[in-house]
Design an enzyme around this catalytic site. Structure first.
Site, mmCIF file in Angstrom:
data_model
loop_
_atom_site.group_PDB
_atom_site.id
_atom_site.type_symbol
_atom_site.label_atom_id
_atom_site.label_comp_id
_atom_site.label_asym_id
_atom_site.label_seq_id
_atom_site.Cartn_x
_atom_site.Cartn_y
_atom_site.Cartn_z
ATOM 1 C CB CYS A 14 56.945 68.770 -71.769
ATOM 2 S SG CYS A 14 55.261 68.827 -71.166
ATOM 3 C CB CYS A 17 55.465 70.361 -66.503
ATOM 4 S SG CYS A 17 55.172 68.760 -67.290
ATOM 5 C CG ASP A 417 77.591 109.032 -69.889
ATOM 6 O OD1 ASP A 417 77.464 110.263 -69.793
ATOM 7 O OD2 ASP A 417 78.482 108.382 -69.317
ATOM 8 C CG ASP A 609 80.449 104.688 -67.127
ATOM 9 O OD1 ASP A 609 79.945 105.829 -67.246
ATOM 10 O OD2 ASP A 609 81.656 104.489 -66.915
ATOM 11 C CG ASP A 613 75.161 107.680 -67.169
ATOM 12 O OD1 ASP A 613 74.926 108.804 -67.645
ATOM 13 O OD2 ASP A 613 76.288 107.144 -67.187
#
Length: 720
Positions: A14, A17, A417, A609, A613
């Site tokens: 589970c 754990c 941008d 991109d 940036d």
């Protein structure tokens, strides 16, 4: 230099754990980090030395788990088989305990039969819970299985003692009631809950599994012009691969021969095939369309796009949100607290409760242990995180984990941008102003001339003409004038193409008035020293950007444009797409300063991109990079839009808001089950004439808590 390794964990049943392993690992000297993913049964470990890793491995084994290279996964049908065996035996036990078989044999024989039917359920099917009790006795460490193990073991030991030492039990005043049926149903319902948990893990891993199966296992490689079949792991950078229509590409590369439409939907989520031609990049896992192509391998193995995405998704699912860390902290103390509450319940019922004191005390002791099992609490956020990141990856949005989802949920401003984000990022013809007689013949002449040039503006004119169906020809002569433009002869006429200054320096007459309001780069065309046309070339705004801005405004998100372009272009782009505010003439390193300025009032996401940036992306509260952009921008971001489709950003915010809502619902469900029902199981209503909760009902409630959390998390798949 640290020692880092990613392996599998054996023995987890589970989500708690995983928290137990992480908690114990933090106590081992030399362990820098240990992040366990219950959903993928994997662990990412960083230690100071390899010896420290082996110390950690030994410690993990001491608490009942094992770090291994690979796991042999237990199939769902085997888990389901165990459940059916367990529930069948439990029903038989119930028939002998309270049903029509109750008086078929004597009470003593009846108990022997119940014992025989219960033994395989408790000792075989319930073995993981018995191991948890052994770990508790050996190390005084507990996990969520400990509660089940203690509860069933207490009930089994008590019932077995009454069965085999009946006279002795009567002498010491034990209640003559056995709890074999409760043991059977507890184990059965817990097993059913874990079956659904396992199904949820498989559902959540579908995105990852589909990525693993994307690439073909073999490829046709050209060796000295001869086709040779190679396995994928044998392909090296520089190999020339040939791909026929309908075949999958094995690795990333660049086309060197032919052109074809490539189906990139499994990689990007886009259903429309993309036309790829010579010098275009292609990616492993995509499917070739109608033509044979040949391409040179540029990235193989773990360097391919698919491999990066797989690593990204796996690491994303290890990244926990703050809300999950809260759940982990609660789970860490929950088990020992519950055991203490169960012991107090036993003592109070034994000392103050009605007769039979032993029976009531043990029954309520067992009920508290079972109802309090915090499996649902441990599952509340990791299940939602795994489903959300998997769903996002299939949509072409690579989300860096639960913390990113949490950050995206809080965003109320987005900064864009311009180039490559709001716009396409490559020059295209925005308009053509022509003052001649035959436009078609003019386009044939101009595009045929520009086809001899490698300049990006020339290529944009050629592409513009091709889109209009123009067939290219050859000019009679062609000359590039450095810093100016092009001089050429076509069918006996002199053509000049270039800037206004260039044509003016060549003595060209400008008789016509061009539209000064059009923004872009101008390419003028003269025929026989008379200017008769002008191309306006620029970076066209993406249609999807306009739709995105509108949708972001509907979500109450303010929008900004931060660009290095001049104010006139920035203002026009902002106006065209509907952006609220803009900053123009911004230098690369200044972008981060503007992000910081906006952050005074908002939680800001930055979308870009390019290399320029990266600083702004790093400064923003949430950073998003277009997958078609520079690697440095992608590496600096929390989210990568692998499709390059900016509209996917809206999907991200919808997914984040919905996922966080579901995570909070899960935690609410968990706390209701794990706190509100504990007093009921302890018998708090009994003094007021209320009912008791027998262990069998407690087991059903506990199992339903896990199932409800899992099913609620799977709703995330329908958000986008």
């Amino acid at each position: 230099m640290s020692f880092q390794i990613n392996q599998k964990v054996k023995g987890m049943t589970c989500a708690g754990c995983a928290s137990t392993i992480e908690r114990e690992a933090s106590k081992v000297a030399g362990v820098l980090s240990c992040e366990v993913n219950f959903a993928t049964e994997s662990v990412a470990i960083s230690t100071e030395t390899e010896a420290d890793f082996h110390k950690l491995q030994k410690k993990i084994k001491e608490i009942g788990y094992e770090i291994v290279d690979t796991l042999k996964e237990e199939k769902d049908d085997k888990t389901l088989m165990k459940f059916f065996i367990s529930i069948t035996l439990s029903i038989l036990i119930f028939l002998f305990a309270m049903g029509p078989l109750m008086h078929v044999v004597s009470r003593e024989v009846n108990w022997y039969i119940q014992f025989a039917l219960t033994l395989p359920v408790w000792a075989w099917i319930g073995l993981p819970y018995l191991k948890a009790v052994w770990v508790l006795l050996k190390t005084l460490r507990s996990n969520m299985n400990t509660l089940i193990g203690v509860a069933t073991t207490a009930a089994f030991t008590y019932s077995s003692f009454i069965t085999f030492f009946n006279q002795k039990s009567i002498q010491i005043g034990l209640t003559q009631t056995v709890y074999f049926e409760a043991i059977g149903f507890i184990v059965s319902f817990v097993l059913l809950g874990q079956y659904f948990e396992h199904k949820a893990k498989k559902k959540a891993k579908e995105a990852l599994d589909s990525l693993l199966n994307l690439t073909s296992k073999e490829a046709t490689v050209l060796v000295d012009g001869v086709e040779v079949l190679k396995k994928m792991d044998e392909i090296v950078v520089g190999d020339i691969l040939r791909v026929r229509p309908g075949e999958k590409l094995s690795v990333d590369g660049k086309i060197i021969k032919g052109q074809s439409s490539i189906d990139e939907s499994m990689l990007t989520g886009e259903s429309v095939p993309v036309l790829k031609k010579i010098d275009d990049n292609v990616f492993g896992g995509t499917i070739n369309g109608e033509s044979v192509i040949e391409y040179v391998a540029t990235k193989v193995g773990k360097d391919t796009m698919v491999a990066h995405i797989i690593d990204f998704v796996e690491s994303a699912q290890l990244n926990k949100p703050q809300i999950q860390k809260l759940a982990d902290q609660v789970s860490a103390v929950f088990t020992p607290v519950v055991i203490v509450i169960a012991v107090i319940t036993f003592i109070l019922w034994f000392m103050l409760g009605p007769t039979p004191v032993w029976g009531n005390a043990i029954s309520n002791f067992i009920a508290v242990l079972v109802i309090a099992c915090p499996c649902a609490l441990g599952l509340a956020t990791p299940t939602a995180v795994v489903v959300a990141t998997g769903k996002a990856s299939l949509a072409g949005v690579l989300v860096g984990g639960g913390s990113v989802i949490e950050k995206a949920n809080s965003i109320n401003a987005v900064a864009f941008d311009k180039t490559g984000t709001i716009t396409h990022g490559k020059p295209i013809v925005l308009s053509m102003e022509y003052f001649g007689d035959n436009e078609q013949d003019f386009l044939v002449a101009v595009s045929s001339i520009e086809n001899y040039s490698e300049h990006p503006l020339a290529k944009s004119i050629v592409n513009y003409a091709k889109e209009l169906g123009v067939q290219l020809d050859d000019p009679d002569s062609f000359e590039i004038v450095a810093g100016g433009g092009v001089r050429a002869d076509y069918i006996g006429k002199e053509y000049l193409l270039g800037s206004h200054n260039f044509l003016e320096s060549e003595g060209v007459e400008f008789e016509h008035q061009f539209d000064d309001h059009l923004l872009g780069t101008y390419v003028y065309v003269s025929v026989e020293k008379k200017c008769i046309a002008r191309f306006v070339i620029g970076d066209k705004v993406k249609q999807s950007a306009k739709e995105l801005i509108s949708k972001l405004h509907e979500l109450g998100i303010k929008t900004y444009l931060i660009t290095g372009d001049n104010e006139r272009i920035a203002a026009e782009v902002a106006r065209e797409v509907g952006i609220d505010d803009f900053y123009a003439n911004v230098k690369p390193l200044e972008k981060a300063d503007y992000i910081q300025k906006i952050q005074k009032d908002y939680k800001v996401a930055m979308i870009g991109d390019g290399v320029n940036d990266a600083p702004a992306l790093a400064k923003a509260d949430l950073s998003l990079a277009m997958g078609t952009g520079a690697d440095v921008a992608i590496n600096a971001s929390d989210v990568t839009i692998s499709t390059g489709d900016i509209a996917k950003i809206y999907d991200l915010f919808i997914l984040a808001r919905g996922s966080m809502k579901i995570m909070k619902q899960n935690l609410g469900l968990s706390f209701v089950y794990n706190t509100a029902l504990i007093p009921l199981a302890a018998g708090i209503l009994y003094p007021f004439g209320g009912p008791l909760m027998p262990p069998i009902l407690a087991s059903i409630a506990m199992a339903m808590s896990s199932i409800s959390v899992v099913l609620n998390s799977l709703r995330i798949r329908n958000l986008i």
